[in-house]
Design an enzyme around this catalytic site. Structure first.
Site, PDB file in Angstrom:
ATOM      1  N   CYS A 115     -13.097 -49.051  32.542  1.00 57.22           N
ATOM      2  CA  CYS A 115     -13.923 -47.989  32.225  1.00 57.22           C
ATOM      3  C   CYS A 115     -14.739 -47.853  33.407  1.00 57.22           C
ATOM      4  O   CYS A 115     -15.406 -46.786  33.683  1.00 57.22           O
ATOM      5  CB  CYS A 115     -14.483 -47.902  30.974  1.00 57.22           C
ATOM      6  SG  CYS A 115     -13.482 -48.192  29.786  1.00 57.22           S
ATOM      7  N   HIS A 256     -20.822 -44.037  30.223  1.00 58.37           N
ATOM      8  CA  HIS A 256     -19.279 -43.890  29.656  1.00 58.37           C
ATOM      9  C   HIS A 256     -19.380 -43.405  28.217  1.00 58.37           C
ATOM     10  O   HIS A 256     -20.308 -43.916  27.722  1.00 58.37           O
ATOM     11  CB  HIS A 256     -18.960 -45.526  29.916  1.00 58.37           C
ATOM     12  CG  HIS A 256     -17.648 -45.590  29.509  1.00 58.37           C
ATOM     13  ND1 HIS A 256     -16.413 -44.810  30.060  1.00 58.37           N
ATOM     14  CD2 HIS A 256     -17.044 -46.440  28.683  1.00 58.37           C
ATOM     15  CE1 HIS A 256     -15.338 -45.039  29.398  1.00 58.37           C
ATOM     16  NE2 HIS A 256     -15.699 -46.174  28.527  1.00 58.37           N
ATOM     17  N   ASN A 286     -12.593 -41.879  24.613  1.00 57.47           N
ATOM     18  CA  ASN A 286     -12.998 -42.637  25.404  1.00 57.47           C
ATOM     19  C   ASN A 286     -11.844 -42.517  26.503  1.00 57.47           C
ATOM     20  O   ASN A 286     -10.563 -42.949  26.186  1.00 57.47           O
ATOM     21  CB  ASN A 286     -13.135 -44.082  24.989  1.00 57.47           C
ATOM     22  CG  ASN A 286     -12.984 -45.305  26.205  1.00 57.47           C
ATOM     23  OD1 ASN A 286     -13.195 -44.834  27.474  1.00 57.47           O
ATOM     24  ND2 ASN A 286     -13.539 -46.491  25.799  1.00 57.47           N
TER      25      ASN A 286
HETATM   26  N1  ACO Z   1     -11.159 -46.463   9.900  1.00 55.62           N
HETATM   27  C1  ACO Z   1     -11.756 -46.874   8.763  1.00 55.62           C
HETATM   28  N2  ACO Z   1     -11.969 -48.186   8.822  1.00 55.62           N
HETATM   29  C2  ACO Z   1     -12.030 -48.852   9.789  1.00 55.62           C
HETATM   30  C3  ACO Z   1     -11.654 -48.291  11.092  1.00 55.62           C
HETATM   31  C4  ACO Z   1     -10.941 -47.207  10.978  1.00 55.62           C
HETATM   32  N3  ACO Z   1     -10.572 -46.450  11.990  1.00 55.62           N
HETATM   33  N4  ACO Z   1     -11.474 -49.404  11.951  1.00 55.62           N
HETATM   34  C5  ACO Z   1     -11.714 -50.225  11.654  1.00 55.62           C
HETATM   35  N5  ACO Z   1     -12.434 -50.057  10.300  1.00 55.62           N
HETATM   36  C6  ACO Z   1     -12.900 -51.128   9.251  1.00 55.62           C
HETATM   37  C7  ACO Z   1     -12.675 -52.575   9.691  1.00 55.62           C
HETATM   38  O1  ACO Z   1     -11.470 -52.910   9.198  1.00 55.62           O
HETATM   39  C8  ACO Z   1     -13.855 -53.164   8.876  1.00 55.62           C
HETATM   40  O2  ACO Z   1     -13.435 -53.195   7.649  1.00 55.62           O
HETATM   41  P1  ACO Z   1     -13.981 -54.619   6.770  1.00 55.62           P
HETATM   42  O3  ACO Z   1     -15.423 -54.581   6.797  1.00 55.62           O
HETATM   43  O4  ACO Z   1     -13.346 -54.546   5.504  1.00 55.62           O
HETATM   44  O5  ACO Z   1     -13.305 -55.995   7.474  1.00 55.62           O
HETATM   45  C9  ACO Z   1     -14.855 -52.270   9.046  1.00 55.62           C
HETATM   46  O6  ACO Z   1     -14.243 -51.006   9.212  1.00 55.62           O
HETATM   47  C10 ACO Z   1     -15.987 -52.376  10.068  1.00 55.62           C
HETATM   48  O7  ACO Z   1     -15.135 -52.780  11.203  1.00 55.62           O
HETATM   49  P2  ACO Z   1     -15.980 -53.072  12.690  1.00 55.62           P
HETATM   50  O8  ACO Z   1     -14.946 -53.556  13.712  1.00 55.62           O
HETATM   51  O9  ACO Z   1     -17.237 -54.076  12.553  1.00 55.62           O
HETATM   52  O10 ACO Z   1     -16.682 -51.620  12.696  1.00 55.62           O
HETATM   53  P3  ACO Z   1     -17.849 -51.209  14.193  1.00 55.62           P
HETATM   54  O11 ACO Z   1     -18.982 -50.859  13.418  1.00 55.62           O
HETATM   55  O12 ACO Z   1     -18.092 -52.582  14.945  1.00 55.62           O
HETATM   56  O13 ACO Z   1     -17.090 -50.215  14.759  1.00 55.62           O
HETATM   57  C11 ACO Z   1     -15.933 -49.891  16.981  1.00 55.62           C
HETATM   58  C12 ACO Z   1     -15.891 -50.508  15.416  1.00 55.62           C
HETATM   59  C13 ACO Z   1     -16.134 -48.360  16.767  1.00 55.62           C
HETATM   60  C14 ACO Z   1     -14.499 -49.985  17.681  1.00 55.62           C
HETATM   61  C15 ACO Z   1     -17.121 -50.446  17.729  1.00 55.62           C
HETATM   62  O14 ACO Z   1     -17.304 -51.840  17.361  1.00 55.62           O
HETATM   63  C16 ACO Z   1     -17.175 -50.170  18.927  1.00 55.62           C
HETATM   64  O15 ACO Z   1     -17.437 -48.924  19.426  1.00 55.62           O
HETATM   65  N6  ACO Z   1     -17.055 -51.140  19.891  1.00 55.62           N
HETATM   66  C17 ACO Z   1     -17.137 -50.811  21.234  1.00 55.62           C
HETATM   67  C18 ACO Z   1     -15.556 -50.506  21.778  1.00 55.62           C
HETATM   68  C19 ACO Z   1     -15.574 -50.048  23.092  1.00 55.62           C
HETATM   69  O16 ACO Z   1     -16.714 -49.800  23.861  1.00 55.62           O
HETATM   70  N7  ACO Z   1     -14.377 -49.925  23.750  1.00 55.62           N
HETATM   71  C20 ACO Z   1     -13.987 -49.381  24.668  1.00 55.62           C
HETATM   72  C21 ACO Z   1     -14.481 -50.208  26.044  1.00 55.62           C
HETATM   73  S1  ACO Z   1     -14.038 -49.417  27.313  1.00 55.62           S
HETATM   74  C22 ACO Z   1     -12.687 -49.981  28.100  1.00 55.62           C
HETATM   75  O17 ACO Z   1     -12.599 -50.599  28.928  1.00 55.62           O
HETATM   76  C23 ACO Z   1     -11.333 -49.142  27.832  1.00 55.62           C
END
Ligand code: ACO
Length: 329
Positions: A115, A256, A286
């Site tokens: 990214c 980003h 993203n």
């Molecule tokens: N719908 C419903 N529930 C979901 C989903 C979904 N799409 N995805 C995950 N969950 C659930 C999980 O299973 C988990 O359930 P559990 O508590 O029963 O185990 C719960 O939601 C919480 O999951 P987390 O992963 O802890 O959720 P979080 O609040 O951290 O959000 C997210 C996840 C959105 C991915 C966040 O961590 C994030 O944005 N991280 C950064 C990601 C990022 O920036 N990525 C791109 C980098 S750029 C690049 O180089 C491509």
């Protein structure tokens, strides 16, 4: 010492027409519009069809900038494409762009910094222009992330979208430069947080790779979130420091667009009001390397910034990598 400055002549973007909404995703995986909206800020994203590759989007964005400036493809002497979704491992996507535009005099290569890729590519072009090696450079961020997205994995498939943005740079006097600073960083020790494990030389394509779904993005979202906030803040502050500016000097910050909560944490830390922070992830999700340049292009087209304004782009991504640049429009 730089011999020349770098002037931004034009920006452009190109997005696939097809929209995939959170409601559509509710029918594909166990998720809800409510979960995606509150956890990420994303409402919809664009997706390419099976016949469209990354270079097609990159060529679309490039044609917009060439048309705007009346530049002929033969005048371009450098094309850099930042992407993690090249058409093929080789030839470079930049070579496909050269062919598609008829830019036969251009040197072409790709940059892979996830990214942060667009800002890394901009840094390369800046150095080539400042040192007098090349004069007119096309720098492109282009992705078809939906092609490496695991549509069975709800924790990642809600996050990504496709698109391309391009900027045309040219040589100018040193004191008229549009790019005031660039700050880049990387930490290979955090390689596990975000990767595409299969299809490279470590794990070439095989039945095992496909069975384990290693041809798709693999991500540790929670840990990445923490690193992203820290590194976005660091990069943003360093790039401002490098050109002797403060956050309040910025007309707009274009971060980003991975998660609205990451953007909010950055905004609070550097104390900028909401209207000075650009957000379009609700529409596109993203788009990795394409995100910050599409953001800059939209901000210019929407009149959010005008000539003379200072804008900062800041990004982080797989690698890990992080980057920021301060630009005068
Ligand atoms: N719908 C419903 N529930 C979901 C989903 C979904 N799409 N995805 C995950 N969950 C659930 C999980 O299973 C988990 O359930 P559990 O508590 O029963 O185990 C719960 O939601 C919480 O999951 P987390 O992963 O802890 O959720 P979080 O609040 O951290 O959000 C997210 C996840 C959105 C991915 C966040 O961590 C994030 O944005 N991280 C950064 C990601 C990022 O920036 N990525 C791109 C980098 S750029 C690049 O180089 C491509």
């Amino acid at each position: 010492m730089a011999k020349y400055g770098v002037k931004i002549l034009a920006t452009g973007s190109f997005l696939p027409e097809k929209v995939l909404t959170n409601k559509d995703l509710e029918r594909m995986v166990d998720t809800t519009d409510e979960w995606i909206t509150t956890r990420t800020g994303i409402k919809e994203r664009r997706i390419t069809d099976e016949n469209t590759a990354t270079s097609d989007l990159a060529i679309g964005a490039s044609k917009v900038v060439l048309q705007q400036t009346g530049t002929s493809p033969e005048e371009i002497d450098l094309i850099i494409v930042a992407t993690i979704t090249p058409d093929m491992l080789f030839p470079s996507t930049a070579c496909f762009v050269q062919k598609g535009l008829g830019a036969k005099n251009a040197v072409c290569f790709d940059v892979l910094a996830a990214c942060s890729g667009f800002i890394y590519a901009l840094a390369c072009a800046k150095n080539f222009i400042e040192s007098g090696v090349y004069k007119n450079a096309l720098v492109i961020g282009a992705e078809t992330l939906t092609k490496i997205t695991d549509w069975q994995d709800r924790s990642t498939c809600v996050l990504f979208g496709d698109g391309a943005g391009a900027v045309l740079l040219t040589r100018t006097d040193e004191d008229k430069s549009s790019i005031l600073s660039v700050y880049l960083g990387a930490d290979g020790n955090q390689d596990d947080l975000l990767k595409l494990p299969g299809g490279g030389s470590r794990k070439p394509f095989s039945k095992d790779v496909l069975d384990k779904r290693l041809q798709y993005i693999s991500m540790n979202g929670r840990q990445l979130f923490k690193s992203a906030v820290i590194k976005m803040i660091e990069a943003s502050e360093k790039a401002l420091e490098m050109c002797g500016r403060k956050p309040e000097d910025l007309a707009l910050l274009i971060p980003h667009q991975a998660n609205l909560r990451i953007i909010d944490a950055l905004r609070e830390r550097i104390s900028l009001p909401k209207e000075k922070v650009f957000v379009n992830l609700d529409k596109y999700g993203n788009m990795s390397s394409a995100t910050t340049i599409i953001g800059l292009d939209e901000a210019i087209r929407e009149g959010r910034v005008k000539s003379g304004d200072l804008v900062e782009l800041v990004a982080f991504g797989g690698g890990l990598t992080w980057a920021a640049t301060v630009i005068r429009i």
